[in-house]
Design a protein around this motif. Structure first.
Motif, short mmCIF file in Angstrom:
data_model
loop_
_atom_site.label_atom_id
_atom_site.label_comp_id
_atom_site.label_asym_id
_atom_site.label_seq_id
_atom_site.Cartn_x
_atom_site.Cartn_y
_atom_site.Cartn_z
N ASN A 1 0.83 -1.21 0.00
CA ASN A 1 0.00 0.00 0.00
C ASN A 1 0.86 1.25 0.00
O ASN A 1 1.77 1.39 0.81
CB ASN A 1 -0.93 0.01 1.21
CG ASN A 1 -1.94 -1.12 1.16
OD1 ASN A 1 -1.73 -2.17 1.76
ND2 ASN A 1 -3.03 -0.92 0.45
N GLU A 2 0.55 2.15 -0.93
CA GLU A 2 1.28 3.42 -1.05
C GLU A 2 0.29 4.54 -1.33
O GLU A 2 0.19 5.07 -2.44
CB GLU A 2 2.31 3.33 -2.19
CG GLU A 2 3.32 4.46 -2.21
CD GLU A 2 4.26 4.43 -1.02
OE1 GLU A 2 4.31 5.45 -0.31
OE2 GLU A 2 4.91 3.39 -0.79
N PRO A 3 -0.52 4.91 -0.32
CA PRO A 3 -1.52 5.96 -0.54
C PRO A 3 -0.90 7.34 -0.49
O PRO A 3 0.27 7.50 -0.13
CB PRO A 3 -2.48 5.75 0.64
CG PRO A 3 -1.59 5.24 1.74
CD PRO A 3 -0.54 4.38 1.06
N GLY A 4 -1.70 8.33 -0.86
CA GLY A 4 -1.27 9.71 -0.71
C GLY A 4 -0.98 10.43 -2.00
O GLY A 4 -0.65 9.81 -3.02
N ALA A 5 -1.12 11.76 -1.95
CA ALA A 5 -0.79 12.66 -3.07
C ALA A 5 -1.53 12.28 -4.34
O ALA A 5 -0.98 12.37 -5.45
CB ALA A 5 0.71 12.68 -3.31
N GLY A 6 -2.78 11.86 -4.19
CA GLY A 6 -3.59 11.57 -5.36
C GLY A 6 -3.09 10.45 -6.23
O GLY A 6 -3.40 10.39 -7.43
N GLY A 7 -2.33 9.54 -5.64
CA GLY A 7 -1.80 8.41 -6.41
C GLY A 7 -0.45 8.67 -7.05
O GLY A 7 0.16 7.76 -7.63
N THR A 8 0.04 9.91 -6.95
CA THR A 8 1.31 10.23 -7.62
C THR A 8 2.50 9.51 -6.98
O THR A 8 3.47 9.20 -7.68
CB THR A 8 1.56 11.75 -7.61
OG1 THR A 8 1.57 12.22 -6.26
CG2 THR A 8 0.48 12.48 -8.38
N LEU A 9 2.44 9.24 -5.69
CA LEU A 9 3.54 8.52 -5.03
C LEU A 9 3.65 7.10 -5.57
O LEU A 9 4.75 6.62 -5.88
CB LEU A 9 3.32 8.49 -3.51
CG LEU A 9 3.31 9.84 -2.79
CD1 LEU A 9 3.05 9.64 -1.30
CD2 LEU A 9 4.64 10.56 -3.00
N ALA A 10 2.51 6.42 -5.66
CA ALA A 10 2.50 5.04 -6.16
C ALA A 10 2.91 4.99 -7.63
O ALA A 10 3.69 4.12 -8.04
CB ALA A 10 1.12 4.43 -5.97
N ILE A 11 2.39 5.91 -8.43
CA ILE A 11 2.75 5.94 -9.85
C ILE A 11 4.25 6.17 -10.01
O ILE A 11 4.91 5.51 -10.82
CB ILE A 11 1.96 7.04 -10.59
CG1 ILE A 11 0.48 6.69 -10.64
CG2 ILE A 11 2.51 7.24 -12.00
CD1 ILE A 11 -0.39 7.78 -11.22
N GLY A 12 4.80 7.10 -9.22
CA GLY A 12 6.23 7.38 -9.30
C GLY A 12 7.07 6.17 -8.97
O GLY A 12 8.09 5.90 -9.63
N GLN A 13 6.66 5.41 -7.97
CA GLN A 13 7.42 4.22 -7.59
C GLN A 13 7.41 3.18 -8.70
O GLN A 13 8.44 2.58 -9.02
CB GLN A 13 6.82 3.62 -6.31
CG GLN A 13 7.56 2.40 -5.80
CD GLN A 13 7.01 1.90 -4.47
OE1 GLN A 13 6.45 2.68 -3.70
NE2 GLN A 13 7.18 0.63 -4.19
#
Length: 324
Positions: free
Chosen positions: A69-81
């Protein structure tokens, strides 16, 4: 000369042997654990949908699948990873409708879903119920719409942050019904729900009511999906059947890989997803919590769907000014 020829033949044979050794390794994907980065907190609709599907996909693919799980910043954190990961099929992404709003809500983001991700398939979608605080003097959709039009700017709607499904559902309703509602973002759904019960906000769109539906503190109004009624609420009408034609806003979940992931890997992932969606036990678990199977699957469909969502929500959010 003969010795040189033999050496060249040996080198060629060695090279051929090397290539033949590489190809089976590529074709054998997956050979190790797969990580799915989920752009949602644990227990949310995106997370729950992801875990139901991955349980079955792991069996089909013959490898463990770990959900991170990588919530936060409108999904940008997960997308970046995921965008920074090797495009080898071992790091994937599941995300909700925020993937279609990043361009509008986060114009300074360093990630771009279209540029950085390879769409794989839609996983499922969860409709929402509009519920209003009991102090709002309405009893059904007709009276709710009349009151909202007669009191512009008075009613407020909450959600768990910009770009969330509840935010988009409210903004879409404002535009399609031509009503003036004020948007109030919260950090989480429980916080927003607490203020709904306390009368500090007027309404909220929720994918699950839990004990809220029988609390007597709120009134369910309508469901945000077109077509047939939602199984968990068979007696509750849809906005569409109440006259707001084609109104639909759901927590739709999609699976993506880093850009450049081989086509054969994407195909295997889609095949594993289709096998999961066809499984009766997966369908039973979907039905229990109200997840609706997608109308179509695969990278071609998801690519077009994402393009359409980006255009749709960009227009909605700009015209309703619900981006702050």
């Amino acid at each position: 000369m003969l010795r040189r020829s033999l050496l060249l033949l040996s080198a060629a044979a060695l090279a051929a042997g090397t290539f033949s050794a590489v190809r089976p390794a590529q074709a054998a994907w997956p050979e190790r654990t797969i990580t799915i980065v989920c752009a949602s907190g644990a227990g949310g609709a995106v997370d729950v949908t992801t875990r139901i599907i991955t349980d079955h996909m792991a069996k089909t693919l013959g490898q463990n699948i770990v959900v991170q799980n990588e919530p936060g910043a409108g999904g940008t954190l997960a997308i970046g990873q995921v965008a920074k990961a090797q495009p080898d099929g071992y790091t994937l992404l599941t995300i909700g409708p925020t993937v279609g709003t990043i361009k509008e809500l986060y114009p300074n983001a360093t990630v771009d879903p279209v540029r950085d991700l390879q769409p794989v398939t839609i996983v499922g979608q969860t409709p929402m119920v509009l519920v209003v605080n009991k102090e709002v003097p309405v009893t059904d959709y007709k009276s709710f719409l009349a009151y909202a039009k007669a009191h512009p700017g008075e009613l407020t709607f909450a959600s768990n942050g910009r770009g969330s499904a509840g935010h988009l559902a409210g903004s879409l309703f404002k535009k399609m019904a031509n009503v003036d509602l004020r948007y109030i973002p919260y950090r989480s759904t429980p916080q927003a729900t607490t203020d709904l019960l306390g009368g500090r906000v007027s309404m909220i769109w929720l994918s699950s009511l839990g004990n809220l539906g029988t609390s007597g503190e709120v009134r369910p109004i309508a469901v945000s999906i077109t077509g047939e009624r939602w199984k968990p609420f068979p007696n509750l009408p849809t906005f569409d059947e109440m006259g707001l034609k084609d109104y639909e806003a759901t927590t739709w979940v999609s699976l993506h890989a880093p850009k450049g992931t081989p086509a054969e890997v994407v195909e295997k992932l889609t095949t594993a997803m289709n096998a999961a969606l066809a499984d009766p036990d997966v369908q039973r678990r979907f039905d229990q919590i109200g997840i609706v199977k997608p109308r179509a699957t695969g990278p071609v469909f998801l690519t077009k769907y994402l393009h359409d969502e980006i255009e749709k929500w960009g227009d909605i959010l700009r015209t309703t000014k619900d981006t702050d």
